[in-house]
Write a protein that holds these residues in place. Structure first.
Motif, PDB file in Angstrom:
ATOM      1  N   MET A 150      20.303 -10.609   3.776  1.00 27.91           N
ATOM      2  CA  MET A 150      21.642 -11.112   4.039  1.00 27.91           C
ATOM      3  C   MET A 150      22.644 -10.600   3.006  1.00 27.91           C
ATOM      4  O   MET A 150      23.760 -10.200   3.342  1.00 27.91           O
ATOM      5  N   VAL A 151      22.235 -10.611   1.754  1.00 31.89           N
ATOM      6  CA  VAL A 151      23.098 -10.097   0.687  1.00 31.89           C
ATOM      7  C   VAL A 151      23.397  -8.623   0.910  1.00 31.89           C
ATOM      8  O   VAL A 151      24.534  -8.170   0.740  1.00 31.89           O
ATOM      9  N   SER A 152      22.383  -7.868   1.297  1.00 31.09           N
ATOM     10  CA  SER A 152      22.586  -6.451   1.568  1.00 31.09           C
ATOM     11  C   SER A 152      23.542  -6.256   2.738  1.00 31.09           C
ATOM     12  O   SER A 152      24.446  -5.416   2.697  1.00 31.09           O
ATOM     13  N   ALA A 153      23.367  -7.036   3.816  1.00 29.00           N
ATOM     14  CA  ALA A 153      24.241  -6.927   4.980  1.00 29.00           C
ATOM     15  C   ALA A 153      25.671  -7.312   4.640  1.00 29.00           C
ATOM     16  O   ALA A 153      26.630  -6.795   5.234  1.00 29.00           O
ATOM     17  N   ALA A 154      25.840  -8.210   3.661  1.00 29.72           N
ATOM     18  CA  ALA A 154      27.182  -8.665   3.276  1.00 29.72           C
ATOM     19  C   ALA A 154      27.958  -7.581   2.538  1.00 29.72           C
ATOM     20  O   ALA A 154      29.184  -7.672   2.427  1.00 29.72           O
ATOM     21  N   GLY A 155      27.268  -6.583   2.018  1.00 31.35           N
ATOM     22  CA  GLY A 155      27.950  -5.446   1.399  1.00 31.35           C
ATOM     23  C   GLY A 155      28.854  -5.795   0.236  1.00 31.35           C
ATOM     24  O   GLY A 155      29.941  -5.231   0.080  1.00 31.35           O
ATOM     25  N   GLY A 156      28.442  -6.723  -0.610  1.00 32.93           N
ATOM     26  CA  GLY A 156      29.227  -7.079  -1.779  1.00 32.93           C
ATOM     27  C   GLY A 156      30.076  -8.326  -1.607  1.00 32.93           C
ATOM     28  O   GLY A 156      30.603  -8.854  -2.598  1.00 32.93           O
ATOM     29  N   ARG A 157      30.224  -8.804  -0.386  1.00 30.24           N
ATOM     30  CA  ARG A 157      30.943 -10.061  -0.178  1.00 30.24           C
ATOM     31  C   ARG A 157      30.008 -11.220  -0.530  1.00 30.24           C
ATOM     32  O   ARG A 157      28.832 -11.198  -0.192  1.00 30.24           O
ATOM     33  N   PRO A 158      30.515 -12.267  -1.186  1.00 28.85           N
ATOM     34  CA  PRO A 158      29.643 -13.364  -1.630  1.00 28.85           C
ATOM     35  C   PRO A 158      29.008 -14.122  -0.462  1.00 28.85           C
ATOM     36  O   PRO A 158      29.626 -14.322   0.582  1.00 28.85           O
ATOM     37  N   CYS A 159      27.760 -14.555  -0.679  1.00 30.64           N
ATOM     38  CA  CYS A 159      27.063 -15.417   0.270  1.00 30.64           C
ATOM     39  C   CYS A 159      26.834 -16.777  -0.387  1.00 30.64           C
ATOM     40  O   CYS A 159      26.476 -16.858  -1.570  1.00 30.64           O
ATOM     41  N   ILE A 160      27.037 -17.825   0.384  1.00 28.36           N
ATOM     42  CA  ILE A 160      26.880 -19.199  -0.095  1.00 28.36           C
ATOM     43  C   ILE A 160      25.702 -19.832   0.632  1.00 28.36           C
ATOM     44  O   ILE A 160      25.647 -19.822   1.869  1.00 28.36           O
ATOM     45  N   GLU A 161      24.747 -20.406  -0.105  1.00 27.79           N
ATOM     46  CA  GLU A 161      23.607 -21.087   0.500  1.00 27.79           C
ATOM     47  C   GLU A 161      24.029 -22.515   0.843  1.00 27.79           C
ATOM     48  O   GLU A 161      24.483 -23.260  -0.016  1.00 27.79           O
ATOM     49  N   MET A 162      23.854 -22.902   2.129  1.00 31.15           N
ATOM     50  CA  MET A 162      24.230 -24.248   2.537  1.00 31.15           C
ATOM     51  C   MET A 162      23.292 -24.784   3.627  1.00 31.15           C
ATOM     52  O   MET A 162      23.723 -25.315   4.636  1.00 31.15           O
ATOM     53  N   GLY A 163      21.979 -24.642   3.386  1.00 33.65           N
ATOM     54  CA  GLY A 163      21.013 -25.028   4.401  1.00 33.65           C
ATOM     55  C   GLY A 163      20.274 -26.327   4.138  1.00 33.65           C
ATOM     56  O   GLY A 163      19.283 -26.623   4.811  1.00 33.65           O
ATOM     57  N   SER A 164      20.730 -27.125   3.182  1.00 32.49           N
ATOM     58  CA  SER A 164      19.969 -28.306   2.769  1.00 32.49           C
ATOM     59  C   SER A 164      19.646 -29.252   3.911  1.00 32.49           C
ATOM     60  O   SER A 164      18.552 -29.825   3.973  1.00 32.49           O
ATOM     61  N   ARG A 165      20.576 -29.445   4.830  1.00 32.27           N
ATOM     62  CA  ARG A 165      20.364 -30.419   5.904  1.00 32.27           C
ATOM     63  C   ARG A 165      19.418 -29.917   6.981  1.00 32.27           C
ATOM     64  O   ARG A 165      19.111 -30.638   7.924  1.00 32.27           O
ATOM     65  N   ARG A 166      18.946 -28.675   6.856  1.00 29.05           N
ATOM     66  CA  ARG A 166      18.084 -28.084   7.883  1.00 29.05           C
ATOM     67  C   ARG A 166      16.617 -28.005   7.468  1.00 29.05           C
ATOM     68  O   ARG A 166      15.812 -27.395   8.170  1.00 29.05           O
ATOM     69  N   THR A 167      16.269 -28.614   6.327  1.00 28.07           N
ATOM     70  CA  THR A 167      14.879 -28.517   5.880  1.00 28.07           C
ATOM     71  C   THR A 167      14.544 -29.729   5.024  1.00 28.07           C
ATOM     72  O   THR A 167      15.402 -30.581   4.748  1.00 28.07           O
ATOM     73  N   HIS A 168      13.292 -29.849   4.598  1.00 26.87           N
ATOM     74  CA  HIS A 168      12.842 -30.930   3.724  1.00 26.87           C
ATOM     75  C   HIS A 168      13.647 -30.910   2.427  1.00 26.87           C
ATOM     76  O   HIS A 168      14.047 -29.854   1.935  1.00 26.87           O
ATOM     77  N   GLU A 169      13.870 -32.089   1.856  1.00 26.32           N
ATOM     78  CA  GLU A 169      14.760 -32.166   0.689  1.00 26.32           C
ATOM     79  C   GLU A 169      14.268 -31.338  -0.497  1.00 26.32           C
ATOM     80  O   GLU A 169      15.076 -30.723  -1.206  1.00 26.32           O
ATOM     81  N   GLU A 170      12.947 -31.287  -0.730  1.00 28.64           N
ATOM     82  CA  GLU A 170      12.458 -30.453  -1.833  1.00 28.64           C
ATOM     83  C   GLU A 170      12.504 -28.977  -1.461  1.00 28.64           C
ATOM     84  O   GLU A 170      12.797 -28.119  -2.292  1.00 28.64           O
ATOM     85  N   ALA A 171      12.226 -28.675  -0.194  1.00 29.75           N
ATOM     86  CA  ALA A 171      12.339 -27.288   0.269  1.00 29.75           C
ATOM     87  C   ALA A 171      13.777 -26.802   0.147  1.00 29.75           C
ATOM     88  O   ALA A 171      14.024 -25.632  -0.131  1.00 29.75           O
ATOM     89  N   ALA A 172      14.733 -27.702   0.363  1.00 29.77           N
ATOM     90  CA  ALA A 172      16.142 -27.332   0.257  1.00 29.77           C
ATOM     91  C   ALA A 172      16.486 -26.875  -1.160  1.00 29.77           C
ATOM     92  O   ALA A 172      17.181 -25.872  -1.357  1.00 29.77           O
ATOM     93  N   THR A 173      15.988 -27.592  -2.137  1.00 26.31           N
ATOM     94  CA  THR A 173      16.257 -27.231  -3.528  1.00 26.31           C
ATOM     95  C   THR A 173      15.573 -25.918  -3.892  1.00 26.31           C
ATOM     96  O   THR A 173      16.161 -25.046  -4.546  1.00 26.31           O
TER      97      THR A 173
END
Length: 442
Positions: A150-173
């Motif tokens: 994803m970072v490579s596809a973004a070509g230098g534009r920042p990526c923000i991780e925001m997937g916490s609500r889609r997985t187990h709470e420890e997996a999110a961290t």
């Protein structure tokens, strides 16, 4: 051991499978439990269409191994449920890993059969780590590998991780940590912030707008509280009207607008023109909405400034495990001499012997192959780079691999490792591994 202030790592000895302890009991009975053994973690293949993977989770794993102990509660459970006998209980009461661990540094690229982690200890000490070790490395490596694409596809534009609500709470961290290692700029997960010292971000959801009687009132409240540099979510109702209202209220100091639905490419283009026409040339556009590496690549032509990624990231973008295995490859005989051992089952054969890995680099510093020496170190031609780092010695953690320092080092290692991959490798291009893994035996 370096861990974040305010967080006590839990005891990890029960993050395992029943059969790890029954193997221990049987090996104590046979007398082979104390044979010095070498285990290796590796992946036989990459996920379909992937050309490289990114190692992650080692720092978390090392902290967990340091806390892999059996306390009164664990021992009482094992005795009450008769999982193991008294001799084994006595052994577990005094268990503390005292071996050595080497491996690929977090953030490093790996390929099929790369010896990602090498554990040397008694069989009794090393065999019990299998389930915990694989659960950490398989999860975090899968997330980091997806994040890197994803970072490579973004070509230098920042990526923000925001997937916490889609997985187990420890997996999110853990996912947030892995994403940062692979080049993500920040995370929405506060627990990752306190544990690992990573940057956290976030402003408001659609519910905040819906809470207020009008969108204008919601924007007014957010700007008054968070400042004109905030990011306003503009697709709750009518996007054009929302952008105009946002600019009217915040002026040219408006930090960003966020788009979370619709045709993001077309929408970003006309929102950019509208912002510029209204005098907000410096207001950024953030896009979210079920992005993966392919959607990010499709947005390259759009005037987008950053990407928020959730579900696809924390599920490995179609490859939620790195498919690593943990195999015994060498152990001592009754005379104390190391003997290579290997599994011979069809389609699951392994290569016996202690491994040493070297990345072959040409004169331009581009990787051409991964050479894995079996029971010997491959010869360095001068441009090459040894890959195995030592993480633990006699059961003690070596400095620099855990905590915030470990994340920072891993993030830099990811950048360096990506720079070594052949330029011809398009990160989303389907094909074989970017470079071959070559076993070199005496």
């Amino acid at each position: 051991m370096s861990t974040s202030a305010g967080w006590d790592h839990p005891r990890t000895s029960f993050y395992t499978d029943h059969y790890e302890l029954t193997m221990l009991q049987a090996s104590l009975h046979s007398g082979a439990a104390h044979r010095r053994s070498v285990f290796e973690a590796f992946a036989r293949r990459l996920p379909d269409g992937r050309r490289y993977g990114i190692v992650a989770g080692t720092g978390r794993l090392l902290e967990g191994i340091a806390n892999f102990r059996f306390g009164e509660a664990e021992l009482d459970f094992l005795e009450r449920t008769q999982v193991v006998n008294q001799e084994t209980l006595e052994y577990l009461a005094n268990y503390k890993f005292s071996g050595d661990i080497w491996g690929y540094a977090e953030g490093e690229a790996y390929f099929p059969n790369s010896p990602i982690l090498v554990v040397e200890a008694s069989f009794a000490e090393a065999c019990m780590l299998e389930t915990y070790l694989l659960s950490v490395l398989n999860h975090d490596t899968a997330i980091a590998s997806a994040a890197s694409r994803m970072v490579s596809a973004a070509g230098g534009r920042p990526c923000i991780e925001m997937g916490s609500r889609r997985t187990h709470e420890e997996a999110a961290t853990a996912s947030a940590r892995a994403a940062i290692i692979a080049g993500f700029d920040s995370t929405s997960n506060l627990e990752a912030g306190i544990r690992y010292g990573v940057k956290t971000v976030g402003t408001a959801a659609h519910s905040f707008t819906l809470l207020h009687d009008t969108e204008r009132e919601a924007f007014e409240a957010q700007i008054a509280s968070l400042g004109a540099g905030t990011s306003l979510l503009v697709d709750t109702y009518d996007v054009e009207k929302a952008v105009r209202t946002a600019v009217e209220l915040a002026g040219p100091q408006l930090g960003a607008v966020r788009l979370d639905s619709g045709d993001l490419v077309a929408q970003a283009q006309w929102v950019r023109r509208l912002l510029d026409d209204l005098g907000n040339e410096h207001t950024k556009i953030v896009v979210t909405s079920d992005l993966d590496e392919y959607a990010i690549a499709a947005l390259q032509s759009a005037p987008v400034d950053s990407y928020g990624v959730g579900t696809s990231l924390v599920t490995g973008s179609g490859a939620p495990t790195a498919s690593m295995v943990y195999k015994l490859v060498s152990r001592t005989d009754d005379d104390g001499n190391f003997v290579s051992v290997a599994k011979a089952a069809k389609n699951k054969a392994s290569v016996g012997g202690r491994k040493y890995a070297l990345r072959k680099l040409d004169e331009r510093g581009t990787a051409t192959a991964e050479v894995v020496g079996v029971d010997h170190r491959p010869e360095d031609d001068g441009n090459d780079r040894p890959l195995l780092q030592q993480f633990m010695k006699n059961g003690e953690l070596l400095p620099g691999w855990t905590g915030h320092e470990g994340v920072l080092r891993a993030r830099q290692r990811h950048a360096d490792s990506m720079a070594e991959l052949p330029p011809v490798v398009n990160r989303l291009q389907r094909g074989e591994a970017a470079i071959p893994t070559i076993y070199e035996e005496h």
